[in-house]
Design a protein around this motif. Structure first.
Motif, PDB file in Angstrom:
ATOM      1  N   ASN A   6       1.451  29.016 -64.601  1.00  0.00           N
ATOM      2  CA  ASN A   6       2.708  29.425 -63.968  1.00  0.00           C
ATOM      3  C   ASN A   6       2.433  30.198 -62.676  1.00  0.00           C
ATOM      4  O   ASN A   6       1.452  30.923 -62.581  1.00  0.00           O
ATOM      5  CB  ASN A   6       3.523  30.317 -64.909  1.00  0.00           C
ATOM      6  CG  ASN A   6       3.880  29.624 -66.208  1.00  0.00           C
ATOM      7  OD1 ASN A   6       4.734  28.745 -66.238  1.00  0.00           O
ATOM      8  ND2 ASN A   6       3.203  30.013 -67.283  1.00  0.00           N
ATOM      9  N   THR A   8       4.876  32.309 -59.536  1.00  0.00           N
ATOM     10  CA  THR A   8       6.228  32.761 -59.192  1.00  0.00           C
ATOM     11  C   THR A   8       6.272  33.239 -57.751  1.00  0.00           C
ATOM     12  O   THR A   8       5.373  33.944 -57.292  1.00  0.00           O
ATOM     13  CB  THR A   8       6.680  33.908 -60.121  1.00  0.00           C
ATOM     14  OG1 THR A   8       6.611  33.471 -61.479  1.00  0.00           O
ATOM     15  CG2 THR A   8       8.110  34.330 -59.817  1.00  0.00           C
ATOM     16  N   ASN A  37       8.355  20.912 -59.043  1.00  0.00           N
ATOM     17  CA  ASN A  37       8.015  20.865 -60.469  1.00  0.00           C
ATOM     18  C   ASN A  37       8.156  19.470 -61.063  1.00  0.00           C
ATOM     19  O   ASN A  37       7.623  19.204 -62.144  1.00  0.00           O
ATOM     20  CB  ASN A  37       8.898  21.846 -61.246  1.00  0.00           C
ATOM     21  CG  ASN A  37       8.485  23.288 -61.033  1.00  0.00           C
ATOM     22  OD1 ASN A  37       7.333  23.577 -60.697  1.00  0.00           O
ATOM     23  ND2 ASN A  37       9.415  24.211 -61.209  1.00  0.00           N
ATOM     24  N   THR A  46       0.788  23.222 -62.996  1.00  0.00           N
ATOM     25  CA  THR A  46       1.402  24.530 -62.773  1.00  0.00           C
ATOM     26  C   THR A  46       2.917  24.390 -62.651  1.00  0.00           C
ATOM     27  O   THR A  46       3.413  23.464 -62.001  1.00  0.00           O
ATOM     28  CB  THR A  46       0.858  25.174 -61.482  1.00  0.00           C
ATOM     29  OG1 THR A  46      -0.560  25.294 -61.571  1.00  0.00           O
ATOM     30  CG2 THR A  46       1.471  26.541 -61.252  1.00  0.00           C
ATOM     31  N   THR A  47       3.643  25.285 -63.279  1.00  0.00           N
ATOM     32  CA  THR A  47       5.094  25.350 -63.121  1.00  0.00           C
ATOM     33  C   THR A  47       5.442  26.466 -62.146  1.00  0.00           C
ATOM     34  O   THR A  47       5.026  27.614 -62.328  1.00  0.00           O
ATOM     35  CB  THR A  47       5.787  25.614 -64.467  1.00  0.00           C
ATOM     36  OG1 THR A  47       5.488  24.538 -65.366  1.00  0.00           O
ATOM     37  CG2 THR A  47       7.296  25.725 -64.301  1.00  0.00           C
TER      38      THR A  47
END
Length: 394
Positions: A6, A8, A37, A46-47
């Protein structure tokens, strides 16, 4: 390959119930994350996620956003307002977190020595000021101009930056100030122009004032025998598009790459825009906007066109936010494939400075020296016959 499940990013934006372009800008940033995504060719393991902070268009509040999100994000998108960039850019630089603005064009932000982690994915007004001043001198052979600009800090800053470019090459520039969205002040500005011998007007008025300015200029006779050059960040949609009743009108604008330009990002967004977005209609959905609802993470990807009803295509300013998210994703993708950790802010900054994408708005690459996007400009003559003639590209 570095395994990173992940990642951000932070979005610093104003939750406004008045300016719909902010809603579509926020929507296009979210939409870019959605598209990334769902694209197996970028960050396949990976998100990407985001955290958003309402800046109220204010620098101090934007700084609070950096403080709140600093431990959760690897980089920031925003702020979109030039006036809100300085405090968060300084703090993000101390924290070694890249911060990329898709909408701040102020010439005051050219010097990055106080905030080396701050970059702009839209070109600076200073680039255009230099081009227009050079064209005035070398192409049109004028040595005196008037500058119509707003009587506020933004207008004063723009005039000073443009005047500096003019002085360097021997052009005399004088300012005519007006108060935004005030009819009597616009009338007064037109009479001030009429009282001079100068017939060349550089228009730096706010885009939402342009219709009234040109209607007043037409009524008071400040069009015939005058030349108006409207600069890129101040051009309203009707001036770019349908309005062809203004003789002597020139528009300076950024060159967008169209003919022969291949971009999978642009193609994908155009292909999926209708199915992925919801057209806002103020009659149906309410006016003014319910800002809390529209800026919710669960809100639709809104198409607003900075108007009461969306137009079915990506918004001008939102497209820069869309490309900015892709730009960050491309840099992160390169790093993880190489085995580097993009959570290292210094390394991510270095990667961003060498990253290039063919985005919706054209090729996006940051100049390592200025840390701003470089852009070509053109000057377009919009004549009353509806035919537009490009005068100069530089």
């Amino acid at each position: 390959m570095f395994i990173l499940p992940n990642i951000t990013i932070g979005i610093l934006i104003t939750f406004s119930n008045e300016y719909s372009w902010l809603i579509e800008t926020y929507s296009q940033a979210r939409l870019a994350i959605h598209h990334i995504n769902n694209d197996p060719n970028i960050l396949p393991n990976t998100t990407m996620a985001y955290q958003v902070y309402n800046t109220d268009g204010d620098g101090t509040v934007s700084l609070e956003g950096v403080l709140r999100l600093k431990d959760e994000v690897v980089a920031f998108v925003g702020p979109a307002y030039s006036a809100a960039c300085d405090p968060p850019a300084r703090l993000a630089s101390i924290l070694e977190l890249p911060i990329l603005s898709p909408g701040s064009t102020s010439a005051e932000l050219v010097d990055k020595s106080s905030y080396p982690y701050f970059m702009r994915t839209i070109s600076s007004s200073d680039q255009e000021f230099q081009m227009v001043a050079d064209a005035i001198k070398t192409i049109f052979n004028w040595d005196q101009v008037l500058v119509l600009t707003s009587a506020d800090d933004w207008g004063l800053t723009n005039f000073q930056a443009f005047n500096e470019q003019c002085e360097q090459i021997g052009i005399s520039a004088s300012a005519v100030y007006y108060t935004s969205e005030t009819s009597w002040s616009i009338d007064t500005a037109m009479y001030s122009i009429l009282s001079t011998q100068n017939r060349i007007i550089i228009n730096m008025a706010y885009d939402y004032d342009q219709t009234q300015i040109f209607d007043t200029a037409k009524e008071l006779g400040v069009l015939d025998d005058y030349v108006w050059i409207v600069l890129a960040d101040f051009v309203s949609d009707d001036l770019r598009g349908t309005r062809n009743d203004l003789s002597g009108l020139f528009i300076s604008d950024r060159v967008s790459q169209d003919v022969g330009y291949n971009s999978s990002i642009r193609d994908y967004l155009n292909e999926h825009w209708a199915q992925d977005t919801t057209i806002y209609n103020c009659t149906r959905d309410g006016w003014p906007f319910n800002a809390t609802q529209l800026f919710s993470p669960s809100a639709p990807f809104w198409d607003t066109d900075d108007a009461c009803v969306g137009d079915g295509k990506p918004d001008f300013w939102g497209s820069y936010a869309y490309d900015t998210v892709w730009f960050i994703a491309k840099a992160i993708d390169t790093m993880v494939r190489r085995g580097d950790d993009p959570r290292n802010g210094f390394s991510l900054r270095e990667e961003l400075l060498v990253t290039s994408i063919d985005g919706y708005t054209g090729t996006l690459k940051i100049d390592p020296e200025s840390q701003d996007r470089l852009n070509e400009y053109y000057i377009l003559n919009k004549n009353s016959s509806g035919q537009n003639n490009i005068v100069i590209v530089t």
